[in-house]
Write a protein that holds these residues in place. Structure first.
Motif, short mmCIF file in Angstrom:
data_model
loop_
_atom_site.label_atom_id
_atom_site.label_comp_id
_atom_site.label_asym_id
_atom_site.label_seq_id
_atom_site.Cartn_x
_atom_site.Cartn_y
_atom_site.Cartn_z
N GLU A 1 10.32 37.90 2.02
CA GLU A 1 11.44 36.94 2.21
C GLU A 1 11.03 35.52 1.83
O GLU A 1 11.90 34.65 1.70
N THR B 1 12.28 31.59 4.47
CA THR B 1 12.82 32.91 4.75
C THR B 1 14.31 32.97 4.42
O THR B 1 14.85 32.03 3.84
N THR B 2 14.96 34.07 4.78
CA THR B 2 16.39 34.21 4.45
C THR B 2 17.21 33.23 5.29
O THR B 2 16.79 32.86 6.40
N GLU C 1 19.73 33.83 7.02
CA GLU C 1 20.11 34.48 8.29
C GLU C 1 18.96 34.36 9.30
O GLU C 1 19.18 34.00 10.46
N GLN C 2 17.75 34.67 8.83
CA GLN C 2 16.61 34.60 9.76
C GLN C 2 16.34 33.15 10.18
O GLN C 2 15.96 32.88 11.32
N TRP D 1 18.75 32.19 12.86
CA TRP D 1 18.30 32.80 14.11
C TRP D 1 17.13 31.98 14.69
O TRP D 1 17.10 31.67 15.88
N ALA E 1 8.18 36.62 17.09
CA ALA E 1 8.51 36.87 15.67
C ALA E 1 7.49 36.20 14.76
O ALA E 1 7.08 36.77 13.73
#
Ligand SMILES: Cc1cc2nc3c(=O)[nH]c(=O)nc-3n(C[C@H](O)[C@H](O)[C@H](O)COP(=O)(O)OP(=O)(O)OC[C@H]3O[C@@H](n4cnc5c(N)ncnc54)[C@H](O)[C@@H]3O)c2cc1C
Length: 412
Positions: free
Chosen positions: A209, A229-230, A232-233, A236, A248
Motif C-alpha cells: 500500500e 497508505t490507502t 481508507e486506511q 481510519w 496496527a
C-alpha cells in the motif's frame, strides 16, 4: 490605494519562501516577503507532528544564511544509518556513516524549530521587509510586476518569486500549466515510543500500500512515523483509538523496533506528484512546491526547494542592478539549472513507489535481486548515498561540500 516597491518580491512565507528571502538578503538584495499567515506552528506534544529529513546540502544552504546556527541543536536528530526492507521478501539495503564519508546521512528537524530559526534570522536582516497580505492578482509590465494585494495595496517588484506552495495561485496567474498525478495514497504522520531504541537509524519498510518510514527523533526510543497508505486506511488511522493504531503500526512495521508503546495523535496528507511545465515566465519564477511536488518516500521535497532557493539566490544575488531590470535571462538560467534534477527525483520516487506496490512473484524476485546486488556493490552504494545527501551532482555553489561554499557576490 498605497503602493510599495521592492527589488524582489517573495510570495509565500512557508519554509522555502523564508529561506529564499534570507539567502537573497545575504547576497545583498532588497526583498519583500509576502504572506497572509505569519504565525508559528503550535506545539501539541513533546515533538512536532511535522518534521523534515534534511540533507547535508540543505544544512550547508541554511548555514550560509545563518539559519542553521539559529536552530535549537538539542532538538535535531542525526541519521547515523539507513535501512530499507521489502515486506514481500527478506531483502534489505543498509547504508552507514562509513558509506557516507563518516558524516551524518541526514538531520531530522521539526517544523517549529525551522520556522522559529527562519523568523529569528529574518528579523535580523535589514534588507528583508514583511508584508502580511494575500496576493490576489498580478500585472506584468515592461519595467516591473504589480502584485495586487487583498487589502487594496499594491507591491511593485522587478522580480517575483512564487514560493506559494503546491496549489500556487501565482503559477495559475502566470498561466503556467503543470502535470499532476494522484497517487491515491495518503501519508499518515505520528510520533511514537518504541520498545527498542532506534540507534540513530532511519528505517523504511515497503508495503504494497506504500512505504512506512520510522525516523529517529533525538530521544533514544522515539521515532517520527510517515506511513504512506490507502486513503481508507489513513482515514481510519486518523480517527481510531490510540490502542488500535499502536497495534496496527506494530504489525505494519513487523515489530522492527519491537512493540509500539505510545502514540501521538495522527495527521494525514494527500499524496500527489506535480511538476510545472516551466519554472519561469516573464518576471516570475517558481520555487519549491510551487514548481514540483514529490512523493515523500525519499524525504526530498523541501531539500529540492532549498536547492531551488540556493540556485535563484545565486542568479539574482550576483546580478547587477541593470541585469535585474530585465531578469528574463537570469530566470531562464535558474530554470535550466534546476528542472532536470527535480524531474529526475520526481521520476525516481515515482518509480520506486510503483515498483514496491507490485505483488507479482517475478517482480518481487526482481526487487529482491536488485536490493541484494546494490547491498553488495559498495561503490554503487556510495554513489547512491552521495546523490541522496546532495554530495555530488550539479549543485548550486553554496550547497556544495568543501571550501567552495563561498558567498554570493554582487556585480555592479
Ligand atoms: C508527509 C510529508 C512528509 C514530508 N517529509 C519531508 C522530508 O522529510 N524532507 C523534505 O525535504 N521534504 C518533506 N516533505 C515535503 C515538504 O513538506 C514540502 O516540500 C515543503 O513543506 C514545501 O514548502 P513550501 O514553502 O514550498 O510550500 P508551503 O509550505 O505550502 O508554503 C506556501 C506558503 O505560501 C503562502 N501562500 C499561498 N498562496 C498565497 C498568496 N496568494 N499570497 C501570499 N501567500 C500565499 C501560504 O500561506 C504558505 O505559507 C514532506 C511532505 C509530506 C506531505
Amino acid at each position: 490605494m498605497s503602493v510599495a516597491t521592492t527589488e524582489v518580491a517573495v510570495v509565500g512565507g512557508g519554509l522555502v519562501g523564508m529561506i529564499t528571502a534570507s539567502l537573497l538578503a545575504t547576497a545583498g538584495r532588497e526583498v519583500t516577503l509576502v504572506d497572509s499567515l505569519t504565525h508559528l506552528p503550535a506545539h501539541d506534544g513533546p515533538w512536532d507532528l511535522r518534521s523534515f529529513a534534511l540533507t547535508p546540502a540543505s544544512r550547508r544552504i541554511l548555514g550560509h544564511c545563518g539559519i542553521w546556527e539559529a536552530l535549537d541543536a538539542a532538538r535535531i536528530a542525526t541519521f547515523e544509518g539507513m535501512e530499507i526492507r521489502d515486506a514481500a521478501s527478506p531483502a534489505r539495503l543498509c547504508f552507514d556513516k562509513a558509506s557516507a564519508g563518516n558524516q551524518p546521512l541526514a538531520y531530522l528537524v521539526e517544523q517549529s524549530n525551522l520556522m522559529t530559526a527562519c523568523h529569528r534570522q529574518l528579523a535580523r536582516q535589514a534588507r528583508v521587509s514583511d508584508l502580511a497580505a494575500q496576493v490576489l492578482g498580478m500585472t506584468t509590465g515592461t519595467e516591473d510586476v504589480r502584485l495586487h494585494l487583498g487589502d487594496r495595496r499594491e507591491l511593485r517588484a522587478r522580480v517575483v518569486l512564487a514560493c506559494d506552495g503546491r496549489d500556487s495561485p501565482l503559477r495559475a496567474l502566470a498561466g503556467i500549466a503543470s502535470e499532476e498525478h494522484d497517487y491515491h495514497q495518503r501519508a499518515v504522520v505520528a510520533n511514537i515510543r518504541t520498545q527498542l531504541p532506534h540507534g540513530g537509524i532511519a528505517r523504511q519498510r515497503f508495503l504494497p500500500e506504500g512505504p512506512l518510514a520510522l525516523l529517529p527523533l533525538p530521544s533514544a526510543d522515539e521515532v517520527a512515523v510517515v506511513w504512506s497508505t490507502t486513503p481508507e486506511q489513513a482515514a481510519w488511522a486518523e480517527s481510531c483509538e490510540d490502542e488500535a493504531f499502536r497495534l496496527a503500526l506494530t504489525q505494519a512495521a513487523d515489530a522492527w523496533l519491537g512493540e509500539v508503546l505510545v502514540t501521538s495523535r495522527r495527521l494525514a496528507f494527500p499524496l500527489t506528484r506535480r511538476h510545472a511545465r516551466h519554472y519561469a515566465a516573464g518576471r516570475l519564477a517558481l520555487i519549491g512546491d510551487a514548481a514540483h511536488v514529490v512523493h515523500p518516500l525519499a524525504g526530498q521535497g523541501l531539500n529540492l526547494g532549498l536547492l531551488d532557493a540556493a540556485a535563484i539566490a545565486e542568479e539574482l544575488g550576483s546580478a547587477s542592478a541593470a541585469a535585474l531590470q530585465h531578469p528574463q535571462s537570469l530566470l531562464a538560467r535558474y530554470s535550466r539549472a534546476r528542472r532536470g534534477g527535480n524531474l529526475a527525483m520526481l521520476a525516481v520516487t515515482d518509480q520506486i513507489n510503483r515498483l514496491f506496490a507490485r505483488r507479482e512473484a517475478p517482480v518481487i524476485g526482481l526487487r529482491r535481486a536488485g536490493l541484494a546486488c546494490v547491498e553488495r556493490w559498495a561503490p554503487l552504494k556510495r554513489r547512491l548515498i552521495a546523490e541522496a545527501m546532495g554530495q555530488r551532482g550539479d549543485l548550486p555553489l553554496i550547497a556544495r561540500p568543501g571550501p567552495s561554499n563561498s558567498p554570493l557576490t554582487r556585480k555592479n
